[in-house]
Enzyme design. Structure first.
Site, PDB file in Angstrom:
ATOM      1  N   LYS A   1      36.550 -72.560  50.169  1.00 21.50           N
ATOM      2  CA  LYS A   1      35.085 -72.504  50.164  1.00 21.50           C
ATOM      3  C   LYS A   1      34.516 -73.849  49.710  1.00 21.50           C
ATOM      4  O   LYS A   1      33.633 -74.410  50.330  1.00 21.50           O
ATOM      5  CB  LYS A   1      34.632 -71.359  49.250  1.00 21.50           C
ATOM      6  CG  LYS A   1      33.132 -71.204  49.162  1.00 21.50           C
ATOM      7  CD  LYS A   1      32.754 -69.990  48.330  1.00 21.50           C
ATOM      8  CE  LYS A   1      31.264 -69.979  48.078  1.00 21.50           C
ATOM      9  NZ  LYS A   1      30.832 -68.847  47.266  1.00 21.50           N
TER      10      LYS A   1
ATOM     11  N   GLU B   1      44.699 -76.965  43.880  1.00 19.93           N
ATOM     12  CA  GLU B   1      45.914 -76.463  44.546  1.00 19.93           C
ATOM     13  C   GLU B   1      45.813 -76.670  46.057  1.00 19.93           C
ATOM     14  O   GLU B   1      46.741 -77.170  46.702  1.00 19.93           O
ATOM     15  CB  GLU B   1      46.095 -74.962  44.264  1.00 19.93           C
ATOM     16  CG  GLU B   1      46.449 -74.615  42.840  1.00 19.93           C
ATOM     17  CD  GLU B   1      45.230 -74.402  41.959  1.00 19.93           C
ATOM     18  OE1 GLU B   1      44.126 -74.906  42.321  1.00 19.93           O
ATOM     19  OE2 GLU B   1      45.376 -73.757  40.919  1.00 19.93           O
TER      20      GLU B   1
ATOM     21  N   GLY C   1      34.129 -66.029  46.991  1.00 14.95           N
ATOM     22  CA  GLY C   1      35.505 -66.242  47.449  1.00 14.95           C
ATOM     23  C   GLY C   1      36.271 -64.938  47.628  1.00 14.95           C
ATOM     24  O   GLY C   1      36.934 -64.714  48.644  1.00 14.95           O
ATOM     25  N   ARG C   2      36.187 -64.046  46.642  1.00 17.92           N
ATOM     26  CA  ARG C   2      36.973 -62.809  46.704  1.00 17.92           C
ATOM     27  C   ARG C   2      36.343 -61.767  47.629  1.00 17.92           C
ATOM     28  O   ARG C   2      36.861 -60.669  47.776  1.00 17.92           O
ATOM     29  CB  ARG C   2      37.179 -62.249  45.297  1.00 17.92           C
ATOM     30  CG  ARG C   2      35.902 -62.074  44.498  1.00 17.92           C
ATOM     31  CD  ARG C   2      36.205 -61.826  43.026  1.00 17.92           C
ATOM     32  NE  ARG C   2      34.992 -61.768  42.208  1.00 17.92           N
ATOM     33  CZ  ARG C   2      34.400 -62.819  41.692  1.00 17.92           C
ATOM     34  NH1 ARG C   2      34.877 -64.029  41.905  1.00 17.92           N
ATOM     35  NH2 ARG C   2      33.310 -62.699  40.945  1.00 17.92           N
TER      36      ARG C   2
ATOM     37  N   GLU D   1      38.502 -60.467  38.735  1.00 17.39           N
ATOM     38  CA  GLU D   1      37.654 -61.661  38.696  1.00 17.39           C
ATOM     39  C   GLU D   1      36.181 -61.230  38.704  1.00 17.39           C
ATOM     40  O   GLU D   1      35.322 -61.899  38.140  1.00 17.39           O
ATOM     41  CB  GLU D   1      37.952 -62.587  39.896  1.00 17.39           C
ATOM     42  CG  GLU D   1      37.486 -64.019  39.665  1.00 17.39           C
ATOM     43  CD  GLU D   1      38.062 -65.025  40.665  1.00 17.39           C
ATOM     44  OE1 GLU D   1      39.028 -65.731  40.330  1.00 17.39           O
ATOM     45  OE2 GLU D   1      37.538 -65.100  41.781  1.00 17.39           O
TER      46      GLU D   1
ATOM     47  N   HIS E   1      60.420 -45.504  41.636  1.00 17.04           N
ATOM     48  CA  HIS E   1      61.718 -45.829  41.034  1.00 17.04           C
ATOM     49  C   HIS E   1      61.603 -47.001  40.080  1.00 17.04           C
ATOM     50  O   HIS E   1      62.597 -47.632  39.731  1.00 17.04           O
ATOM     51  CB  HIS E   1      62.738 -46.120  42.133  1.00 17.04           C
ATOM     52  CG  HIS E   1      62.963 -44.933  43.009  1.00 17.04           C
ATOM     53  ND1 HIS E   1      63.891 -43.954  42.724  1.00 17.04           N
ATOM     54  CD2 HIS E   1      62.320 -44.519  44.127  1.00 17.04           C
ATOM     55  CE1 HIS E   1      63.840 -43.009  43.653  1.00 17.04           C
ATOM     56  NE2 HIS E   1      62.882 -43.330  44.515  1.00 17.04           N
TER      57      HIS E   1
ATOM     58  N   LYS F   1      41.225 -74.888  34.182  1.00 19.88           N
ATOM     59  CA  LYS F   1      41.225 -75.944  35.204  1.00 19.88           C
ATOM     60  C   LYS F   1      40.914 -77.287  34.566  1.00 19.88           C
ATOM     61  O   LYS F   1      41.562 -78.293  34.842  1.00 19.88           O
ATOM     62  CB  LYS F   1      40.135 -75.672  36.253  1.00 19.88           C
ATOM     63  CG  LYS F   1      40.428 -74.603  37.265  1.00 19.88           C
ATOM     64  CD  LYS F   1      39.316 -74.634  38.317  1.00 19.88           C
ATOM     65  CE  LYS F   1      39.273 -73.388  39.171  1.00 19.88           C
ATOM     66  NZ  LYS F   1      38.092 -73.310  40.006  1.00 19.88           N
TER      67      LYS F   1
HETATM   68  O1  F6P Z   1      39.947 -68.779  41.003  1.00 19.38           O
HETATM   69  C1  F6P Z   1      38.675 -69.289  41.092  1.00 19.38           C
HETATM   70  C2  F6P Z   1      38.213 -69.417  42.507  1.00 19.38           C
HETATM   71  O2  F6P Z   1      36.988 -70.047  42.484  1.00 19.38           O
HETATM   72  C3  F6P Z   1      38.130 -68.091  43.263  1.00 19.38           C
HETATM   73  O3  F6P Z   1      36.991 -67.378  42.994  1.00 19.38           O
HETATM   74  C4  F6P Z   1      38.252 -68.547  44.667  1.00 19.38           C
HETATM   75  O4  F6P Z   1      38.551 -67.492  45.519  1.00 19.38           O
HETATM   76  C5  F6P Z   1      39.367 -69.556  44.527  1.00 19.38           C
HETATM   77  O5  F6P Z   1      39.108 -70.205  43.293  1.00 19.38           O
HETATM   78  C6  F6P Z   1      39.496 -70.546  45.641  1.00 19.38           C
HETATM   79  O6  F6P Z   1      38.351 -71.323  45.779  1.00 19.38           O
HETATM   80  P1  F6P Z   1      38.101 -72.188  47.084  1.00 19.38           P
HETATM   81  O7  F6P Z   1      38.020 -71.264  48.252  1.00 19.38           O
HETATM   82  O8  F6P Z   1      36.821 -72.911  46.832  1.00 19.38           O
HETATM   83  O9  F6P Z   1      39.255 -73.142  47.243  1.00 19.38           O
END
Ligand code: F6P
Length: 584
Positions: free
Chosen positions: A250, A256, A311-312, A397, A428, A548
């Site tokens: 987003k 990452e 995002g979620r 979240e 199990h 972060k």
């Molecule tokens: O974990 C925090 C967060 O902002 C989530 O809400 C989101 O889904 C994720 O990081 C990834 O964010 P982006 O889509 O901006 O890379």
């Protein structure tokens, strides 16, 4: 001090007579010393726990805690048929809960007292209910039909949603048909989605859930973790000339994802060498066109979405590009139709026939009045193996919050820990604790009447297990029954099942794209219902920020050559030194 208007003690805080006779600005405050005036000057929000419906639930819970489901079922032969609800093609049996008709009524009263109806309306109509980020919350607009009107800041957002869907469809048709070729003219054989959190969990979950109807000509991989192992294993054995990366983020700034995206670019260029190859092997899904362009992806190959999609809550936006590539544009639209059907139930149905409202309230019942700390999600379908993991981000979240929308610390429990595994594997593993442990763990069993892989008696056995588990949890096995089987006294407590352990049973016809949409929307709105009752902000996630920031500070410290400049606590300093020492 007594109120000069109604003569009640000012501690009562609200003068109902003064309300009508005194000006609201408190001009007569000094003159009348009215507690109405005090309230007008420093408004005191009503707290959840002081609502009459909350206190009624509290005393009612004391009563219900002493009742066993065995007795509730014995007293009402029709309970198992009565305490059910069917909406949008989802059947819910909630009879195996520690509730009576009075419980349901009181929970519905609580929802009314918390203005759940008004809050639902505010979300669907595009009001900026995400207060801390000043944003609308409109994932429901992503699945609104073409002619619908949903306005944000005076603009109808639905046409842009459908325009993006059309662009995604055209792109997916090209890739799926083989019309989209890689830089050297080879067909795309593997698609790798690079993203994390909401830009990964929804796409992975949906791909796994819909694998049965997904193309088998293209394989799908998902890279999320910053751990280089994730990228290395996902790309092991792949040919860059036949691989297409979707960089899903987003913000297009997530550490990452950007690290993995850069590694992917290096990996592609290590073979194809010409930077011009990027256009054929990378597409982006983001709200940040400038960053996409800076990375080197042509914005013609970018699919956008909007700040009003959390995002979620984004798997049905362009973030679902990998899903559409897997199941095709028609399959994706089927999924959106499923979402929309559940949205309509949530938006329009009276609360007693409203699936997300009822399930949301039942979860509040256990979390706040029975001290339940977790909810187990138990899908009896192997294709839903990532559904619990997906729900973890959605629920935790969203509702892992300790202050209300007004910033006051809550004096009640909020978001529970969601977890789970598909049945029968979980049986199990951890079911022992649910059956005989000391904790109360409400369970959601999810099953399908028809299997997508009819193999002998497998499905009958699977469903027999689902029904058996909820039965065993509810009714248990008494000490008398154990004794009657002839077991020695010392063994009886070990073989006794207390029962009275609550569960919902959710049944759908079969696991298709529509069903996935319905299930996800169901839980999205359960989360909304919980957040509305708890008066918390379900749509921000400030809690992920601190870690972060600290990681960005620690990273150069790990890479530094000199030993100075560590200003953390003694534990963190020592861990960093140990890591540095191992690097030599
Ligand atoms: O974990 C925090 C967060 O902002 C989530 O809400 C989101 O889904 C994720 O990081 C990834 O964010 P982006 O889509 O901006 O890379």
């Amino acid at each position: 001090m007594l109120c000069a208007v109604c003569l009640l003690p000012s501690a009562v805080r609200k003068c109902y007579f003064g309300r009508f006779f005194l000006p609201r600005d408190g001009t007569f405050g000094i003159l009348f010393l009215s507690h109405f005036t005090l309230a007008a000057e420093t408004p005191m929000p009503t707290t959840l726990t002081s609502l009459p419906s909350w206190t009624a639930l509290k005393s009612h819970a004391d009563n219900v805690r002493g009742q066993h489901m065995r007795d509730l079922f014995a007293a009402d032969g029709k309970r198992g048929e009565r305490m059910t609800l069917e909406a949008a093609g989802i059947f819910l049996d909630y009879s195996k809960n520690r509730v009576t008709d009075e419980t349901v009524k009181l929970l519905l009263d609580l929802a009314t007292a918390c203005d759940l109806k008004g809050k639902i309306g505010a979300m669907f109509s595009g009001q900026k209910i995400n207060k801390t980020e000043n944003r609308a919350v409109l994932h429901t607009a992503l699945r609104a039909p073409k002619g619908a009107v949903v306005t944000v800041d005076g603009e109808n957002v639905v046409p842009a949603v459908h325009e993006t869907l059309d662009r995604m469809s055209a792109f997916c048709d090209k890739v799926r048909s083989g019309a989209w070729l890689g830089y050297t003219g080879l067909r795309i054989k593997t698609i790798v989605n690079v993203g994390i959190g909401g830009s990964d969990l929804g796409p992975v979950m949906a791909y796994e859930a819909l694998r049965n109807s997904a193309t088998r000509v293209i394989q799908f991989k998902f890279v999320s973790n910053i751990d280089g192992t994730d990228f290395a294993e996902a790309t092991h054995g792949l040919d860059p000339a036949e691989t297409l990366f979707i960089i899903s983020s987003k913000t297009f700034t997530t550490l990452e994802t950007m690290t993995n995206a850069n590694t992917a670019r290096d990996w592609v260029l290590s073979k194809l060498t010409d930077p011009g190859a990027i256009a054929k092997h990378f597409v982006a899904v983001s709200t940040n066109a400038a960053a996409v362009s800076k990375f080197g992806i042509d914005t013609a190959n970018m699919f956008g979405f909007w700040d009003w999609v959390g995002g979620r809550y984004s798997m049905d936006s362009a973030i679902g590009l990998s899903t559409m590539l897997a199941v095709g544009p028609d399959g994706f639209r089927e999924m959106l139709a499923g979402f929309h059907e559940m949205d309509e139930n949530f938006r329009t149905a009276p609360f007693e026939q409203n699936l997300p409202v009822l399930m949301g309230l039942l979860s509040v019942w256990y979390i706040d009045f029975f001290g339940a700390e977790t909810v187990a999600i138990l899908p009896y379908d192997q294709y839903l193996k990532r559904f619990p993991a997906y729900l973890q981000q959605l629920t935790m979240e969203s509702n892992g919050k300790r202050v209300t929308l007004d910033g006051a610390e809550v004096d009640y429990a909020t978001g529970a820990i969601y977890w789970g595994e598909p049945g029968t594997n979980g049986q199990h593993s951890f079911y022992q604790l649910i059956h005989q442990g000391t904790r109360l763990i409400p369970c959601d069993f999810i099953g399908f009447l028809k299997t997508l892989n009819p193999l002998g008696a497998h499905h009958d056995i699977l469903m027999a297990n689902l029904f058996a588990q909820s039965e065993a949890l509810a009714f248990g096995k008494t000490a008398e029954a154990v004794k009657a089987e002839g077991h020695p006294d010392w063994l009886v407590p070990h073989r006794t099942f207390p029962g009275n352990r609550p569960s919902n049973t959710i049944l759908l016809e079969k696991l298709d794209a529509k069903a996935v949409g319905k299930l996800v929307a169901l839980y999205e709105h359960i989360v909304f219902t919980q957040g509305a009752i708890w008066n918390i902000g379900s749509f921000d996630q400030w809690g992920v920020e601190l870690g972060k920031v600290l990681a960005q500070k620690i990273l150069p410290e790990l890479q530094a050559k000199d030993e100075s400049g560590l200003h953390h606590d003694s534990s963190t300093n020592a861990l960093i030194r140990r890591y540095r020492a191992s690097r030599g």
